[in-house]
Design a protein around this motif. Structure first.
Motif, PDB file in Angstrom:
ATOM      1  N   THR A 236       4.591  -1.062   2.907  1.00  0.00           N
ATOM      2  CA  THR A 236       4.298   0.130   2.123  1.00  0.00           C
ATOM      3  C   THR A 236       5.191   0.138   0.883  1.00  0.00           C
ATOM      4  O   THR A 236       6.090  -0.684   0.751  1.00  0.00           O
ATOM      5  CB  THR A 236       4.546   1.416   2.938  1.00  0.00           C
TER       6      THR A 236
ATOM      7  N   THR B 162      -5.801   2.427   4.108  1.00  0.00           N
ATOM      8  CA  THR B 162      -5.060   1.568   5.042  1.00  0.00           C
ATOM      9  C   THR B 162      -5.975   0.484   5.606  1.00  0.00           C
ATOM     10  O   THR B 162      -5.598  -0.690   5.663  1.00  0.00           O
ATOM     11  CB  THR B 162      -4.453   2.406   6.188  1.00  0.00           C
TER      12      THR B 162
ATOM     13  N   ALA C 257      -6.725  -2.100   2.892  1.00  0.00           N
ATOM     14  CA  ALA C 257      -5.572  -2.975   2.681  1.00  0.00           C
ATOM     15  C   ALA C 257      -5.484  -4.004   3.811  1.00  0.00           C
ATOM     16  O   ALA C 257      -5.167  -5.173   3.568  1.00  0.00           O
ATOM     17  CB  ALA C 257      -4.294  -2.154   2.583  1.00  0.00           C
ATOM     18  N   SER C 258      -5.769  -3.593   5.034  1.00  0.00           N
ATOM     19  CA  SER C 258      -5.754  -4.527   6.172  1.00  0.00           C
ATOM     20  C   SER C 258      -6.835  -5.590   6.027  1.00  0.00           C
ATOM     21  O   SER C 258      -6.590  -6.771   6.290  1.00  0.00           O
ATOM     22  CB  SER C 258      -5.941  -3.768   7.488  1.00  0.00           C
TER      23      SER C 258
ATOM     24  N   GLN D  18       2.837   4.493   1.185  1.00  0.00           N
ATOM     25  CA  GLN D  18       3.349   4.868   2.499  1.00  0.00           C
ATOM     26  C   GLN D  18       2.481   5.964   3.113  1.00  0.00           C
ATOM     27  O   GLN D  18       2.137   5.896   4.285  1.00  0.00           O
ATOM     28  CB  GLN D  18       4.795   5.336   2.412  1.00  0.00           C
ATOM     29  N   ASN D  19       2.133   6.956   2.337  1.00  0.00           N
ATOM     30  CA  ASN D  19       1.278   8.048   2.801  1.00  0.00           C
ATOM     31  C   ASN D  19      -0.068   7.922   2.122  1.00  0.00           C
ATOM     32  O   ASN D  19      -0.187   8.179   0.924  1.00  0.00           O
ATOM     33  CB  ASN D  19       1.911   9.407   2.468  1.00  0.00           C
ATOM     34  N   THR D  20      -1.064   7.526   2.886  1.00  0.00           N
ATOM     35  CA  THR D  20      -2.391   7.323   2.321  1.00  0.00           C
ATOM     36  C   THR D  20      -3.441   7.597   3.385  1.00  0.00           C
ATOM     37  O   THR D  20      -3.117   7.841   4.550  1.00  0.00           O
ATOM     38  CB  THR D  20      -2.520   5.893   1.738  1.00  0.00           C
ATOM     39  N   SER D  21      -4.677   7.522   2.994  1.00  0.00           N
ATOM     40  CA  SER D  21      -5.778   7.796   3.910  1.00  0.00           C
ATOM     41  C   SER D  21      -6.028   6.600   4.828  1.00  0.00           C
ATOM     42  O   SER D  21      -5.605   5.471   4.548  1.00  0.00           O
ATOM     43  CB  SER D  21      -7.044   8.113   3.125  1.00  0.00           C
ATOM     44  N   ASP D  22      -6.749   6.860   5.899  1.00  0.00           N
ATOM     45  CA  ASP D  22      -7.122   5.790   6.823  1.00  0.00           C
ATOM     46  C   ASP D  22      -8.011   4.763   6.135  1.00  0.00           C
ATOM     47  O   ASP D  22      -7.926   3.570   6.416  1.00  0.00           O
ATOM     48  CB  ASP D  22      -7.836   6.360   8.045  1.00  0.00           C
TER      49      ASP D  22
ATOM     50  N   ARG E 155       0.863  -1.181   0.000  1.00  0.00           N
ATOM     51  CA  ARG E 155       0.000   0.000   0.000  1.00  0.00           C
ATOM     52  C   ARG E 155       0.901   1.232   0.000  1.00  0.00           C
ATOM     53  O   ARG E 155       2.084   1.138   0.342  1.00  0.00           O
ATOM     54  CB  ARG E 155      -0.936   0.016   1.196  1.00  0.00           C
TER      55      ARG E 155
ATOM     56  N   THR F 209       0.136   3.554  -5.535  1.00  0.00           N
ATOM     57  CA  THR F 209       1.507   3.205  -5.166  1.00  0.00           C
ATOM     58  C   THR F 209       2.483   3.820  -6.168  1.00  0.00           C
ATOM     59  O   THR F 209       2.081   4.359  -7.198  1.00  0.00           O
ATOM     60  CB  THR F 209       1.724   1.677  -5.138  1.00  0.00           C
TER      61      THR F 209
END
Length: 182
Positions: free
Chosen positions: A80, A58, A61-62, A51-55, A49, A101
């Motif tokens: 990331t 994230t 992706a989890s 490195q700098n992304t929205s919650d 995912r 990405t």
């Protein structure tokens, strides 16, 4: 017109037609139809995912990682897209790319999308789940989870997967340019 002139004009026209016919490019032959594309097993794929992304990206992706664990087992990598300065990603690594990405495969799929769309696509040995904007990426993940990692899933996907979905929303700004005026 004299019959001799008529014959000369007809002969000239016939020559012109023959020259144009000879100059006509041959149509390329259709490549032979290939057989069905083999399914791809997601076993051995890592999840990447931004490195700098929205919650929301994230969290999506989890959720995908948990479903991947359940479907294929093992201990897939989850990281990331961070790379050291000057480093290049390993193109041979099997990866599931979630969101915007820094991989060229993500850029390739993004290039196919229009405002308001999201996609799940296989590009080489990468699976790309991305939305035209970051806010549409969770929709791509949700589609993928329901279509390929739901109950009874075996962890395989079509080798030629390219699904494009349409979000129920309006894009107000695209590439930093407002799409509407007030």
């Amino acid at each position: 017109m004299k019959p001799m002139k008529i014959r000369a004009v007809l002969a000239l026209c016939l020559c012109a037609v023959m020259i144009f016919a000879a100059c006509r490019k041959n149509e390329p032959e259709e490549p032979p139809a290939s057989g069905p594309v083999e399914p791809i097993s997601l076993s051995g794929y890592g999840l990447i995912r931004p490195q700098n992304t929205s919650d929301s990206v994230t969290a999506s992706a989890s959720d995908l990682y948990e479903a991947l664990l359940e479907a294929v087992g093992g201990d897939p990598d989850f990281s990331t897209d961070y790379l050291e300065a000057g480093a290049q990603p390993d193109a041979s690594t099997k990866e599931i790319l979630v969101g915007h990405t820094n991989r060229s495969e993500t850029a390739q799929v993004l290039g196919e999308l229009q405002p308001g769309e999201y996609a799940a696509a296989v590009v080489g040995n990468k699976l790309v789940l991305v939305g035209y904007t970051e806010s549409f990426t969770p929709m791509a993940v949700e589609y993928f989870l329901s279509a390929y990692l739901g109950e009874g899933a075996d962890g395989s996907i079509p080798g030629d997967l390219f699904y494009r979905g349409q979000a129920d929303s309006v894009t107000l700004v695209s590439a930093g340019v407002p799409q509407y005026t007030l």
